[in-house]
Design a protein around this motif. Structure first.
Motif, PDB file in Angstrom:
ATOM      1  N   LYS B 521      -8.819  -5.862   3.694  1.00  0.00           N
ATOM      2  CA  LYS B 521      -8.624  -4.745   2.761  1.00  0.00           C
ATOM      3  C   LYS B 521      -8.935  -3.405   3.415  1.00  0.00           C
ATOM      4  O   LYS B 521      -8.254  -2.418   3.175  1.00  0.00           O
ATOM      5  N   ASP B 524      -6.093  -2.573   5.535  1.00  0.00           N
ATOM      6  CA  ASP B 524      -4.957  -2.158   4.696  1.00  0.00           C
ATOM      7  C   ASP B 524      -5.108  -0.689   4.312  1.00  0.00           C
ATOM      8  O   ASP B 524      -4.157   0.083   4.345  1.00  0.00           O
ATOM      9  N   LYS B 525      -6.332  -0.336   3.951  1.00  0.00           N
ATOM     10  CA  LYS B 525      -6.553   1.023   3.450  1.00  0.00           C
ATOM     11  C   LYS B 525      -6.273   2.088   4.510  1.00  0.00           C
ATOM     12  O   LYS B 525      -5.884   3.200   4.189  1.00  0.00           O
ATOM     13  N   ASN B 527      -3.966   1.728   6.711  1.00  0.00           N
ATOM     14  CA  ASN B 527      -2.563   1.526   7.137  1.00  0.00           C
ATOM     15  C   ASN B 527      -2.383   0.776   8.435  1.00  0.00           C
ATOM     16  O   ASN B 527      -1.440   1.043   9.181  1.00  0.00           O
ATOM     17  N   SER B 639      -2.733   5.529  10.892  1.00  0.00           N
ATOM     18  CA  SER B 639      -3.903   5.991  10.140  1.00  0.00           C
ATOM     19  C   SER B 639      -3.970   7.512  10.115  1.00  0.00           C
ATOM     20  O   SER B 639      -4.692   8.088   9.314  1.00  0.00           O
ATOM     21  N   ASP B 664      -1.469   9.349   3.192  1.00  0.00           N
ATOM     22  CA  ASP B 664      -1.428   8.060   2.486  1.00  0.00           C
ATOM     23  C   ASP B 664      -2.796   7.386   2.518  1.00  0.00           C
ATOM     24  O   ASP B 664      -3.248   6.802   1.531  1.00  0.00           O
ATOM     25  N   VAL B 665      -3.444   7.457   3.666  1.00  0.00           N
ATOM     26  CA  VAL B 665      -4.756   6.828   3.811  1.00  0.00           C
ATOM     27  C   VAL B 665      -5.761   7.523   2.899  1.00  0.00           C
ATOM     28  O   VAL B 665      -6.547   6.875   2.205  1.00  0.00           O
ATOM     29  N   GLU B 667      -5.147   9.015   0.204  1.00  0.00           N
ATOM     30  CA  GLU B 667      -4.881   8.573  -1.161  1.00  0.00           C
ATOM     31  C   GLU B 667      -5.553   7.232  -1.436  1.00  0.00           C
ATOM     32  O   GLU B 667      -6.120   7.016  -2.491  1.00  0.00           O
ATOM     33  N   ASN B 668      -5.468   6.339  -0.445  1.00  0.00           N
ATOM     34  CA  ASN B 668      -6.120   5.036  -0.617  1.00  0.00           C
ATOM     35  C   ASN B 668      -7.619   5.171  -0.854  1.00  0.00           C
ATOM     36  O   ASN B 668      -8.229   4.341  -1.511  1.00  0.00           O
ATOM     37  N   TYR B 669      -8.195   6.198  -0.268  1.00  0.00           N
ATOM     38  CA  TYR B 669      -9.641   6.402  -0.428  1.00  0.00           C
ATOM     39  C   TYR B 669      -9.962   7.354  -1.576  1.00  0.00           C
ATOM     40  O   TYR B 669     -11.127   7.644  -1.808  1.00  0.00           O
ATOM     41  N   ASP B 670      -8.907   7.857  -2.219  1.00  0.00           N
ATOM     42  CA  ASP B 670      -9.143   8.722  -3.353  1.00  0.00           C
ATOM     43  C   ASP B 670      -9.865  10.003  -2.960  1.00  0.00           C
ATOM     44  O   ASP B 670     -10.716  10.504  -3.671  1.00  0.00           O
TER      45      ASP B 670
END
Ligand SMILES: [Zn+2]
Lengths: 339, 792
Positions: B521, B524-525, B527, B639, B664-665, B667-670
């Motif tokens: 995971k 994934d976060k 990328n 990344s 994008d990354v 965003e994955n981490y907010d």
């Protein structure tokens, strides 16, 4: 003419003395002494004088010039001084306002504690050894006199990678690697990460930090173990620190001991930090087990040694009064910047 | 361990605290001391002679209680009592634990002259009591009326709890601790006197050990015609204080002997054992056994069972079977006192997730010599307290008796090892107080180790016995006076690592420490593609969870986690680094240890932070480490922001990567702000570091400064322009500095203006304007030719 000059001087004197700015002084210099100034005007009339009067008047004119010049300079200095004082007076600032921040980074408290410990042992002739965190089971257990069915293996919940590779549960494997590589005299410390399968809570973590120490030479005694660790305790916790050695058990040392230090929070009177006992358990130690020496290729008939291990996380928490281990791994900058 | 019980084995007057202190310093660490009965006064035994409903309250009862000297009317809320019950009564003026004082008074209009007490009110752990004594008043066996409750229950006691290390299973018993107390305080130790009255009737039971590798000894006795009932109160109290639940007289006796002598026992209902034949064997694959806790266990052939001729009747050393359990109707008993292989018991107990008081003792490896005594002791107590008859003949299967350990040790060597100067006589005295037999043979001592001390096998063990009873703290401190001097210094690599850390700190970065585990995971976060080498991570067989099952191959996810933590807590300026290892296996599954690479990870966000402030940190690092000739090329790493990230090259080596984190990354981490990060291989930085600095003489001749501003295509790197300047200018260029890059009004679309200051200098003479003009013009021409750059 003499009269005119005297009058000129008197006027100039009056005006100069009443001047209060450098600009005025400059203006007066031009007015009286400039190329088109009043003195020049008067001296233009020199031509109408008798030749014998000329030197006399000339001298008087020079005297007047010098006096006016002197007066101008003197007044100018005075005004300049006053103006400087005025400026200084006007330049008072609020010295309680904050300084301009210069950014510098903060070392993690655990690194700071480790640095301090390292310095003490470097001074005692120790060098620093490092070893792998992913380790052969052999180095973590068998070579440390802890064979497969040893009950002590149960006390350590071990993360395994394969049947003979694991995440080291202690820094002690570095002892073995050091002894395999080097001949006595050996004097090393070895700090590093270790792993045990505990869920994280206020006092446990699956990843934590230990420091191992090892001394092997001819004629090393248990008195040496005590002497060295006592020095460490006094240098690290303060010169007034008392220590207490209690018998304990580790598979790789015999005799084995735990060392308590007098509580540095209450000085031994008893408080929350020490659980009202006045003592805090700091480290485990012992004389290296002959089997361990032998397995690492060192003759236990000839050499003896001592080893010790302590938890860096725990000591950091104790030293700074940190009550929850998780703070050390959370990395909130408001926490780290306190150190 | 109960102190009052201890006094049966050793005459000792010291109080609990002194005993605890002494034992801790001689090696048996006392963790807690619990006092019982201390604050209890004026509580006596009473008997209920009448019991009626309270006239004004449904839930209350009014009882008349005979306390010997008088009959008292007492109101109670408890419902578990009946006429004839013996109970503890707190009289007027009584005190109870926790500073409670009892006074006479009225409850709903009815006079109450005291209080009937529950077990909890007397400071006992109610959860260990049988149903009828719980949830209400503590119902007692018949004691003399008016007897002080402390006396009746032998309540007054101090109970010490020990941390017993795995090498001393002998100390998991009263006699074991008593021996230590006797040796520590120089007192005499007394073993309990065990005598068995055998009847004429011959023992009918038979024992066969099939698995002699797992069961070393099996001792058994038959006791006939027992009457199952409660055990005596004093025995129950001792069990309670040890945290063991009293059950019935037979089971209580087995537990009592276990506490006393350290040998776990088991009692079978002999009439349920097929042909009265005990067989100790390996379980069959898939064999089933319902254990005493009512659960069906499915066994395999690695486990040892106690069986009869038909089926398994017990899981050896762990728990008995329900099929032979002692019940209220049991009359004939077989006592088992056996010795099993510790590691096998541990294995079984782990595999089944079933631990018991017995298994936790057996797995430490017990002394087979104690089995007979324990069996006889249990028989003696069952005869006395269960009304049984002990049949003639003790069964003792002991295929390979253990040999005595005899060690030859040298007092001089022991003194030299400990750094002490103890006379031999003192060593002998200490060893004898611990029940070692010592014979002096010339300069040596021949020491026979007592059978219960199986941990003592070499001279160092004997040294420890002597040291701990002499007192570790009485050994004089010394500072390695016999040892050779050694050099205490950091290695070159260690010094460089410290240097790297100092640079990062000086750049304003804070040091963080994060855990070493990751999951897919995390990858994934950031990328990471599925076929990336970062996915080929070392996998833990028994992780805490899927998300923590891999050893990390990158530090970036951890930097971003910490960035998120801080951002969500409103930390405005974030600049951090971590120095830690990543783990790169050569092949999976691992055959050799993976490469452990020390890595620097950096993370930053905040108002003054951009790509170039991060790059500044990295350049500072290389400058201090003396690494020259580093090149930056576009990184193609998912990344990172493709246009704002760089790979760091030194020749063919990649030293690291850094830049703005890919939107994008983030965003994955907010994380809604730009974050900059990177990872640098510290091992390689250390490898290429060159800090052996030599002094350069300061220039004697003045430099000539000329500025140059050119228009180039927007996508030409500044570095390319600089390179042309340096190449063309050659040796006479002292320094080139970029001072402006400009796009916007007055600059054609797609172009940018780049301006440099160039310092020309010779170390041997003063340059003339003419010379400089020639070179400068050459540069302008070269820029045009090579990059199409036009002078502005
Ligand atoms: Zn304290």
């Amino acid at each position: 003419m003499e009269e005119l000059l005297r009058k000129l001087y008197e006027d100039a004197q009056k005006e100069i003395l009443s001047a209060d700015s450098l600009q005025q002084i400059e203006n007066l210099r031009v007015k009286y002494l400039g190329k088109k100034g009043e003195l020049t005007q008067i001296l233009r009339g020199m031509g109408s004088l008798k030749p014998e009067e000329r030197p006399v008047i000339g001298q008087i004119a020079n005297e007047v010039r010098e006096k006016i010049e002197g007066l101008l300079t003197e007044t100018k200095n005075k005004i300049a001084q006053l103006e400087k004082e005025k400026r200084i007076k006007s330049e008072y600032i609020d010295i309680t306002m904050p300084g301009k921040p210069y950014e510098y980074g903060h070392k993690h408290p655990m690194t700071q504690v480790l640095d301090e410990i390292k310095k003490i042992f470097l001074g005692l002739g120790f060098s620093i050894a490092e070893g792998p965190e992913i380790e052969f089971t052999y180095y973590n257990f068998e070579a440390l006199n802890t064979p497969e069915d040893h009950p002590a293996r149960d006390l350590q919940d071990t993360f395994y990678v394969t049947s003979d590779i694991l995440l080291r549960t202690q820094t002690s494997p570095v002892q073995v690697r050091t002894m395999e590589k080097n001949k006595p005299p050996i004097r090393v410390i070895s700090p590093g990460r270790v792993y045990r399968s505990d869920e994280i809570d206020a006092t446990h973590s699956p990843v934590f930090h230990q420091m191992e120490g090892l001394v092997v030479d001819e004629g090393i005694t248990m008195g040496d173990l005590k002497g060295v660790l006592n020095i460490f305790a006094k240098k690290f916790f303060g010169e007034d620190t008392q220590t207490k050695f209690r018998p304990h058990y580790f598979p790789f040392t015999e005799p084995s001991a735990e060392m308590d230090v007098s509580c540095f929070a209450c000085g031994g009177k008893g408080c929350r930090v020490c659980g009202y006992t006045g003592w805090i358990e700091i480290l485990g130690a012992g004389m290296v087990h002959p089997n361990v020496l032998r397995m690492s290729g060192i003759d236990p008939e000839k050499y003896s040694g001592f080893a010790f291990g302590l938890g860096i996380d725990r000591i950091t928490m104790l030293k700074y009064g940190i009550e929850d281990l998780r703070l050390l791994f959370e990395n909130d900058l408001r926490f780290i910047q306190q150190f | 361990m109960s102190l009052s019980w201890l006094k049966e084995f050793v005459d000792i007057d010291e109080d609990a605290k002194a005993i605890a202190e002494g034992l801790t310093m001689s090696g048996s660490k006392v963790e807690t001391i619990t006092s019982y009965g201390k604050e209890i006064s004026n509580v006596v035994v009473g008997k209920i002679i009448s019991l009626e409903k309270h006239p004004n309250a449904d839930k209350l009862l009014v009882g008349i209680v005979d306390v010997g000297t008088e009959k008292l009317q007492i109101v109670t809320g408890a419902q578990n009592i009946k006429v004839g019950d013996y109970i503890p009564v707190a009289l007027h003026g009584a005190t109870l634990p926790g500073g409670v004082k009892i006074k006479r008074g009225k409850l709903r209009g009815i006079e109450s002259n005291g209080m009937m007490c529950s077990a909890e009110e007397l400071g006992l752990d109610e959860s260990l009591l049988p149903e009828y004594q719980r949830n209400g008043i503590f119902i007692l066996p018949p004691f003399p009326l008016g007897m002080d409750i402390n006396e009746a229950l032998q309540l007054k006691d101090d109970v010490l709890e020990f941390e017993i290390t795995p090498n001393r299973p002998d100390c998991l018993s009263m006699v074991g601790i008593a021996r230590e107390v006797a040796a520590t305080f120089k007192k005499k130790f007394k073993m309990p006197v065990v005598e068995v009255n055998e009847s004429e009737e011959q023992n009918p039971a038979k024992v066969t050990i099939e698995a002699t590798d797992l069961c070393f000894r099996y001792v058994a006795r038959v006791v006939k015609n027992v009457k199952i009932g409660p055990s005596p109160m004093w025995m129950q109290m001792r069990l309670l204080k040890a945290g063991i639940r009293p059950i019935n007289n037979v089971v209580d006796v087995t537990n009592y002997v276990m506490l006393e002598l350290g040998q776990p026992l088991h009692a079978f209902d002999l009439d349920k054992v097929e042909n009265k034949h005990i067989i100790v064997r390996r379980a069959r694959e898939g064999e089933k056994l319902v254990t005493l806790d009512g659960k069906e266990r499915i066994l395999d052939s690695s486990m040892l069972v106690i069986a009869d001729e038909k089926e398994a009747i017990g899981l050896a050393g762990v728990m008995g079977g329900e099929n032979t359990e002692i019940t209220d109707t049991t009359v004939n008993i077989l006592i088992e006192s056996a010795n099993f292989k510790g590691s096998n018991i541990r294995h079984t107990s782990k595999k089944l997730g079933l631990r018991s008081e017995a298994s936790s003792r057996f797995e430490k490896g017990l002394d087979p010599e104690i089995t007979v005594l324990a069996c006889e002791r249990a028989a003696q107590l069952m005869e006395k307290y269960c009304g049984g008859t002990v049949l003639k003949g003790l069964v003792d299967e002991y295929p390979k008796p253990i040999e005595k350990t005899v060690l030859t040790v040298n007092p001089h060597r022991i003194n030299r090892f400990l750094g002490t100067d103890l006379p031999t006589s003192q060593m002998i005295e200490i060893l004898e107080s611990l029940e070692f037999k010592v014979v002096q043979k010339g300069d040596d001592l021949e020491v026979t180790v007592p059978h219960f001390r199986r941990d003592v096998t070499i001279e160092a063990d004997i040294a420890e016995e002597i040291a701990r009873l002499f007192g570790y703290n009485n050994i004089e401190d010394s500072l390695m006076k016999n040892a050779q001097t050694t050099l205490g210094a950091l290695t070159k690599e260690q010094r460089l690592e410290e240097k790297a850390r100092e640079v990062l700190l000086a750049c304003g970065l804070n040091e963080i420490v994060t855990m070493s585990f990751m999951g897919h995971k995390d990858l994934d976060k950031i990328n990471v593609p599925l076929d990336s080498p970062l996915r080929k991570a070392v996998k833990i067989i028994n992780p805490l969870g899927e998300d923590q099952s891999l050893m990390r191959t990158t530090l970036l996810p951890f930097i971003l986690n910490v960035a998120y933590t801080n951002y969500s807590r409103k930390v405005q300026d974030f600049k951090v680094f971590e120095i830690s290892k990543i783990f790169m296996p050569k092949e999976l599954p691992l055959k050799e240890l993976p490469q452990e690479i020390k890595t620097i990870a950096i993370g930053m966000y905040g108002k003054d932070v951009d790509f170039y402030s991060l790059k500044g940190v990295i350049e500072a690092l290389f400058e201090v480490m003396g690494i020259k000739g580093v090149e930056y090329v576009r990184a193609e790493d998912p990344s990172y922001h493709p246009g704002r990230s760089a790979k760091i090259l030194l020749g063919d080596e990649t030293l690291g990567i850094f830049g703005e984190i890919h939107p994008d990354v983030l965003e994955n981490y907010d994380i809604p702000v730009r974050v900059y990060g990177g990872e640098i291989n510290l091992d390689k930085v250390i490898q290429y570091a060159n800090v052996e600095n030599r002094y350069m003489p300061l220039p004697k001749y003045p430099a000539v400064e000329r500025d140059i501003a050119v228009l180039v295509d927007g996508d030409i790197f500044v570095k390319a322009v600089e390179k042309v300047i340096l190449e063309t200018g050659g040796k006479l260029i002292d320094k080139v500095e970029l001072f402006d890059v400009y796009k916007g009004p007055n600059i054609p679309e797609g172009k940018k203006s780049v301006a440099f200051s160039i310092w020309y200098r010779s170390y041997g003479r003063t340059l003339t304007d003419e010379e400089v003009n020639v070179i400068h013009n050459n540069i302008v021409e070269a820029l045009d030719k090579k990059l199409g750059a036009k002078l502005r």
